[in-house]
Design a protein around this motif. Sequence first.
Motif, PDB file in Angstrom:
ATOM      1  N   UNK A  35      -6.814   1.464  -5.199  1.00 64.60           N
ATOM      2  CA  UNK A  35      -6.367   0.128  -4.803  1.00 64.60           C
ATOM      3  C   UNK A  35      -5.747   0.094  -3.407  1.00 64.60           C
ATOM      4  N   UNK A  36      -5.504   1.273  -2.825  1.00 64.72           N
ATOM      5  CA  UNK A  36      -4.792   1.346  -1.546  1.00 64.72           C
ATOM      6  C   UNK A  36      -5.743   1.084  -0.380  1.00 64.72           C
ATOM      7  N   UNK A  37      -5.383   0.108   0.446  1.00 63.48           N
ATOM      8  CA  UNK A  37      -6.096  -0.122   1.698  1.00 63.48           C
ATOM      9  C   UNK A  37      -5.464   0.800   2.741  1.00 63.48           C
ATOM     10  N   UNK A  38      -6.104   1.929   3.010  1.00 65.54           N
ATOM     11  CA  UNK A  38      -5.509   2.935   3.886  1.00 65.54           C
ATOM     12  C   UNK A  38      -5.328   2.432   5.315  1.00 65.54           C
ATOM     13  N   UNK A  39      -6.054   1.372   5.696  1.00 69.06           N
ATOM     14  CA  UNK A  39      -5.899   0.821   7.049  1.00 69.06           C
ATOM     15  C   UNK A  39      -4.543   0.162   7.233  1.00 69.06           C
ATOM     16  N   UNK A  40      -3.847  -0.108   6.123  1.00 72.14           N
ATOM     17  CA  UNK A  40      -2.534  -0.744   6.202  1.00 72.14           C
ATOM     18  C   UNK A  40      -1.395   0.277   6.162  1.00 72.14           C
ATOM     19  N   UNK A  41      -1.722   1.543   6.072  1.00 75.35           N
ATOM     20  CA  UNK A  41      -0.705   2.589   5.992  1.00 75.35           C
ATOM     21  C   UNK A  41      -0.344   3.091   7.387  1.00 75.35           C
ATOM     22  N   UNK A  42       0.893   3.544   7.581  1.00 74.86           N
ATOM     23  CA  UNK A  42       1.259   4.188   8.861  1.00 74.86           C
ATOM     24  C   UNK A  42       0.456   5.465   9.051  1.00 74.86           C
ATOM     25  N   UNK A  43       0.260   5.915  10.286  1.00 77.28           N
ATOM     26  CA  UNK A  43      -0.538   7.122  10.539  1.00 77.28           C
ATOM     27  C   UNK A  43      -0.062   8.352   9.777  1.00 77.28           C
ATOM     28  N   UNK A  44       1.264   8.492   9.611  1.00 75.75           N
ATOM     29  CA  UNK A  44       1.762   9.699   8.949  1.00 75.75           C
ATOM     30  C   UNK A  44       1.403   9.746   7.471  1.00 75.75           C
ATOM     31  N   UNK A  46      -0.329  10.348 -15.460  1.00 74.98           N
ATOM     32  CA  UNK A  46      -1.664  10.094 -15.956  1.00 74.98           C
ATOM     33  C   UNK A  46      -2.687  10.129 -14.814  1.00 74.98           C
ATOM     34  N   UNK A  47      -3.694  10.966 -14.951  1.00 78.85           N
ATOM     35  CA  UNK A  47      -4.692  11.133 -13.895  1.00 78.85           C
ATOM     36  C   UNK A  47      -5.470   9.849 -13.652  1.00 78.85           C
ATOM     37  N   UNK A  48      -5.899   9.193 -14.725  1.00 80.80           N
ATOM     38  CA  UNK A  48      -6.686   7.977 -14.557  1.00 80.80           C
ATOM     39  C   UNK A  48      -5.874   6.878 -13.878  1.00 80.80           C
ATOM     40  N   UNK A  49      -4.613   6.763 -14.267  1.00 78.35           N
ATOM     41  CA  UNK A  49      -3.753   5.770 -13.626  1.00 78.35           C
ATOM     42  C   UNK A  49      -3.570   6.096 -12.141  1.00 78.35           C
ATOM     43  N   UNK A  50      -3.436   7.365 -11.830  1.00 75.77           N
ATOM     44  CA  UNK A  50      -3.296   7.773 -10.431  1.00 75.77           C
ATOM     45  C   UNK A  50      -4.557   7.436  -9.641  1.00 75.77           C
ATOM     46  N   UNK A  51      -5.722   7.699 -10.224  1.00 75.96           N
ATOM     47  CA  UNK A  51      -6.975   7.403  -9.539  1.00 75.96           C
ATOM     48  C   UNK A  51      -7.140   5.911  -9.301  1.00 75.96           C
ATOM     49  N   UNK A  52      -6.802   5.118 -10.313  1.00 73.07           N
ATOM     50  CA  UNK A  52      -6.909   3.662 -10.165  1.00 73.07           C
ATOM     51  C   UNK A  52      -5.959   3.151  -9.092  1.00 73.07           C
ATOM     52  N   UNK A  53      -4.747   3.701  -9.071  1.00 71.11           N
ATOM     53  CA  UNK A  53      -3.751   3.273  -8.089  1.00 71.11           C
ATOM     54  C   UNK A  53      -4.194   3.650  -6.681  1.00 71.11           C
ATOM     55  N   UNK A  54      -4.707   4.863  -6.539  1.00 67.88           N
ATOM     56  CA  UNK A  54      -5.153   5.310  -5.222  1.00 67.88           C
ATOM     57  C   UNK A  54      -6.338   4.477  -4.737  1.00 67.88           C
ATOM     58  N   UNK A  65       0.805  -1.233   0.000  1.00 67.06           N
ATOM     59  CA  UNK A  65       0.000   0.000   0.000  1.00 67.06           C
ATOM     60  C   UNK A  65       0.838   1.283   0.000  1.00 67.06           C
ATOM     61  N   UNK A  66       1.934   1.305   0.765  1.00 68.15           N
ATOM     62  CA  UNK A  66       2.747   2.522   0.827  1.00 68.15           C
ATOM     63  C   UNK A  66       3.371   2.835  -0.529  1.00 68.15           C
ATOM     64  N   UNK A  67       3.830   1.795  -1.238  1.00 67.21           N
ATOM     65  CA  UNK A  67       4.405   2.015  -2.555  1.00 67.21           C
ATOM     66  C   UNK A  67       3.326   2.401  -3.569  1.00 67.21           C
ATOM     67  N   UNK A  68       2.132   1.836  -3.425  1.00 69.28           N
ATOM     68  CA  UNK A  68       1.030   2.202  -4.315  1.00 69.28           C
ATOM     69  C   UNK A  68       0.656   3.664  -4.121  1.00 69.28           C
ATOM     70  N   UNK A  69       0.648   4.130  -2.871  1.00 69.75           N
ATOM     71  CA  UNK A  69       0.342   5.529  -2.592  1.00 69.75           C
ATOM     72  C   UNK A  69       1.409   6.443  -3.176  1.00 69.75           C
ATOM     73  N   UNK A  70       2.672   6.072  -3.022  1.00 66.96           N
ATOM     74  CA  UNK A  70       3.759   6.868  -3.601  1.00 66.96           C
ATOM     75  C   UNK A  70       3.595   6.972  -5.111  1.00 66.96           C
ATOM     76  N   UNK A  71       3.275   5.842  -5.732  1.00 65.22           N
ATOM     77  CA  UNK A  71       3.125   5.812  -7.185  1.00 65.22           C
ATOM     78  C   UNK A  71       1.918   6.639  -7.613  1.00 65.22           C
ATOM     79  N   UNK A  72       0.832   6.555  -6.859  1.00 65.74           N
ATOM     80  CA  UNK A  72      -0.362   7.338  -7.184  1.00 65.74           C
ATOM     81  C   UNK A  72      -0.077   8.834  -7.104  1.00 65.74           C
TER      82      UNK A  72
END
Length: 373
Positions: A265-274, A255-263, A240-247
């Motif tokens: 896909x991110x399960x934000x519950x798996x990301x650190x609080x920061x 590409x906006x559409x690619x960014x939206x699709x990538x974002x 998830x952290x790498x997907x967020x970086x890529x988004x």
Amino acid sequence: MAKLLYSARTADGQSTSGFVQAASARDARDQLVRAGLTDVVLHQEPAIGMEESQLAGLSPAATRQLAQFRLRLMRNPGLATVLQEVARRCTLWLVVDGVMLAWGLWSDRWLLVGAAVALLAFPFLATVWGFRHADRYQQLLKAYSLGRWAQVEALIDKLGSARKRSLQLDFDLDVRRACIRARQGQLAEALGGLESWRSRLAEQRGLYEGRVAAVCASAEDRPGFLRLMGEAHAASGGEPARALDCALAQARFGDVQQAEDMLASVDTALLPPHAKGFVLWTRGVLALRKGESESEPLLAQATAEFLARGDQPAVWTSLAFCACDHAIALHRLGRRDQARLTLNSVLPILRAHADKPLMEMLNNEVLATTPAD
């Protein structure tokens, strides 16, 4: 496999923390849930989890104690937090020394007083001496954020003796030096100098590519930056952290559409609080690129998230670019004075790190004056 710092609640509602060994953030959460924990928060991502040497030989009790200290240090970084931890761990030592000091003063035994004072001071002085590397690293982060490249180089040299203690620090210093080289027009040499790290970091999937992307960004190579961010995401196995970086990278430069699709896909519950600030920033930039008015409140929230950690130099560059995007959103809404005020607050950092196209746009639009102003 990485050992990730976590906090959670036990079945009876008590807070707990520790380290969980896992190949991915999802695996870490699943392990903890199966163990009966709830409200699981992962404070690290697999690519930058705790190093084995930092946990080797620790008892379960000592490991829990270290986890609690790491969480306190994340909330309040700095020497004061470290000294408080030393005092807590040395309570018995301090009590005995206090008794010695009081006895020496009462009995006029000045040799005993001197010995007691020395023993009382020893753990704190030893900690301050050991903290010098951490202090130098904070100075390096400040200098790097402000573009004081000569000072950065000097501090990297001073931190040389600390490299062998941490693989992550060793790599970080090499990356920062490579970024300076890339800014000087030596991108190929800078990338070549980091190539040996690819195999050394093979177990920390995606870390190499993600950090080397910053070298391309320093050379104003946006295509190279986007390519490496995509490679980091792929190498990580979809973390998830790498997907967020890529988004975020695609939202800003791709590409906006690619960014939206990538974002999506991110399960934000798996990301650190920061990571909350980065999620809001990505959403805000996407709204900005699509001309949506909600970009301004999203970017304002993102900037506030970074500002809440503004005492940490590690976030200054991200804060500057996020505030820059917020200023652009404000300007497009006609709030020119607020836009300039926002942008001026981070200009020293932007001048050090923004590429020419961005700075030209800011100078021609946000910072430009018109008769109507």
